[in-house]
Design an enzyme around this catalytic site. Structure first.
Site, PDB file in Angstrom:
ATOM      1  N   ASP A 168       0.768  -1.249   0.000  1.00  0.00           N
ATOM      2  CA  ASP A 168       0.000   0.000   0.000  1.00  0.00           C
ATOM      3  C   ASP A 168       0.805   1.308   0.000  1.00  0.00           C
ATOM      4  OD1 ASP A 168      -1.602  -2.154   0.602  1.00  0.00           O
ATOM      5  OD2 ASP A 168      -2.477  -1.297   2.399  1.00  0.00           O
ATOM      6  N   GLU A 398       2.820  -9.775  11.521  1.00  0.00           N
ATOM      7  CA  GLU A 398       2.494  -9.362  10.150  1.00  0.00           C
ATOM      8  C   GLU A 398       3.776  -9.058   9.368  1.00  0.00           C
ATOM      9  OE1 GLU A 398      -0.084  -5.961  10.167  1.00  0.00           O
ATOM     10  OE2 GLU A 398      -0.558  -6.121   8.023  1.00  0.00           O
TER      11      GLU A 398
HETATM   12  C1  DGY Z   1      -5.355  -2.341   4.515  1.00  0.00           C
HETATM   13  O1  DGY Z   1      -6.501  -2.001   4.792  1.00  0.00           O
HETATM   14  O2  DGY Z   1      -4.382  -2.135   5.229  1.00  0.00           O
HETATM   15  C2  DGY Z   1      -5.123  -3.177   3.342  1.00  0.00           C
HETATM   16  O3  DGY Z   1      -3.808  -3.331   3.015  1.00  0.00           O
HETATM   17  C3  DGY Z   1      -5.966  -2.766   2.160  1.00  0.00           C
HETATM   18  O4  DGY Z   1      -6.271  -3.977   1.605  1.00  0.00           O
END
Ligand code: DGY
Length: 430
Positions: A168, A398
């Protein structure tokens, strides 16, 4: 002492919501596209039926036009933003479940081959119909990719939203994202920072732009042609293209196993186009592959993990192989754990912030696969071994700080557990 393999399986059981798996409780309460594909491979190491179920629940969200959405909202939850009320995609699929309106890396085809190979090992003959159904869904989704995201037939598929990349807030998107307005009609109610320290997540200004993009595409009624012409963010992404090319090669393998000769020809054409596109993106200076900003026309020369992902699809020449090997080793120098998702010598590197430096187990898994494909087995085994060790030390987090090895982001993460199961089996056979 708890056996770590058992602990990994227990994470998958804990995040199981009845045939599909959430990435982790609270932070990500739905079924995510590429997470689920990785998770299905983790399940395939010990429960092939459950592995198939993961993909079967996922394709329930496939759109009429073939797109696999990035989130399937099987059941409501208020612990995530943006939910189905923001996406408003009802017209795109004939029935429930609700979904988001963008996509994610097409690991599905890679997973399907992995699962089917496990079926062949068990000698089970009752999985053929289920395999056909999943194969057909995958083929439809690959057709969508080429039609909707490479209309100019460059052999490179484009992302229209940073969330689609799965990475992201990667520095790779900074310049393109800075052109996206921060204005939104939607009230932004971030939930992620209630679960995870804000310093490990994207910034508020990133969320404004992410939400602005959702609104632009929602106003296009999610029509791919309108989206393509209105997109303020459009990047021909080498990571996405490489995953699609590799998944296409895996579907070719599936089609020949299943004697589907009609599909074979179509898949060969698709594959060749993508391979040519990827090969054209080698960059001598970066010593890797670079994405192309389709709006500015500029190459994206930020050193991020995307530069190495094409290894999973391509056969590199010896010069490229050596360059990539040296570059990966350089990025890992002085790190407790590699491979950082942004080069540590880059001014954009942040060791704890999401996709701006931390190590992700599934990225290491993909890169190690690519290294193996390109005869760099020693380096692959080092990366796999380090990934296993950091999980054993820090837990199923994560992501991980490359400088300290500390676990970051959400805990009890499904795809980290899946990576552990697959990589450990690969290295030790159990
Ligand atoms: C989030 O919401 O962090 C995700 O990466 C979007 O899918």
């Amino acid at each position: 002492m708890v056996n770590v393999t058992d602990a990994a399986r227990a994470i998958l059981a804990r995040n199981d919501r009845g045939g599909y798996t959430v990435p982790t409780d609270g932070l990500y309460p739905f079924q995510w596209n590429w997470d689920s594909a990785f998770v299905s491979m983790g399940f395939a190491t010990f429960d092939i039926d459950r592995a198939y179920q993961e993909l079967e629940r996922f394709i329930q969200g496939q759109w009429n036009n073939g797109m696999f959405p990035h989130i399937i909202f099987h059941v409501p939850s208020d612990s995530y933003f943006p939910g189905p009320d923001v996406w408003q995609t009802e017209q795109c699929h004939s029935k429930k479940p609700m979904t988001s309106g963008i996509t994610q890396p097409p690991v599905f085809g890679i997973a399907l081959r992995f699962l089917y190979e496990a079926v062949l090992v068990t000698g089970r003959h009752d999985m053929l119909e289920r395999t056909h159904t999943l194969f057909n869904a995958a083929l439809r989704s690959h057709r969508w990719w080429l039609k909707a995201r490479d209309p100019d037939k460059r052999g490179l598929v484009a992302i229209l939203h940073p969330w689609e990349s799965g990475s992201d807030n990667s520095p790779a998107w900074d310049e393109a994202l800075a052109r996206v307005p921060t204005t939104t009609k939607t009230e932004i109610c971030r939930q992620d920072t209630k679960h995870v320290n804000a310093t490990m997540r994207p910034r508020n200004i990133d969320y404004q732009r992410f939400t602005h993009l959702v609104e632009v595409y929602r106003e296009c009624q999610w029509d791919p042609i309108k989206q393509w012409s209105h997109a303020p963010f459009k990047i021909a992404d080498v990571q996405m293209t490489a995953i699609l090319a590799r998944a296409t090669a895996d579907l070719i393998w599936m089609a020949s196993q299943l004697n589907l000769s009609d599909a074979l020809e179509e898949l060969f054409t698709m594959h060749q186009l993508l391979i040519n596109g990827l090969n054209s993106r080698w960059n001598q200076h970066i010593r890797g592959f670079v994405s192309l900003d389709l709006i500015s026309g500029k190459d994206i020369e930020k050193p991020t993990q995307t530069c190495f992902i094409p290894l999973i699809a391509l056969e590199l020449d010896s010069y490229q192989r050596k360059s990539i090997q040296e570059e990966i080793e350089r990025w890992c120098q002085g790190m407790v754990i590699g491979i950082p998702t942004t080069a540590p010598f880059s001014p954009d590197f942040e060791s704890k912030r999401y996709w701006r430096g931390p190590v992700w187990a599934v990225i290491n898994w993909l890169i190690a696969d690519g290294l193996r494909k390109n005869q760099l087995k020693e380096l692959a085994a080092i990366i796999e071994g380090n990934t296993i060790s950091v999980i054993e030390r820090a837990g199923f987090c994560e992501y991980f700080d490359p400088i300290t090895g500390e676990g970051l982001g959400g805990n009890t993460f499904s795809w980290t557990a899946a990576a552990y199961l697959v990589l450990r089996r690969r290295l030790t056979g159990d």
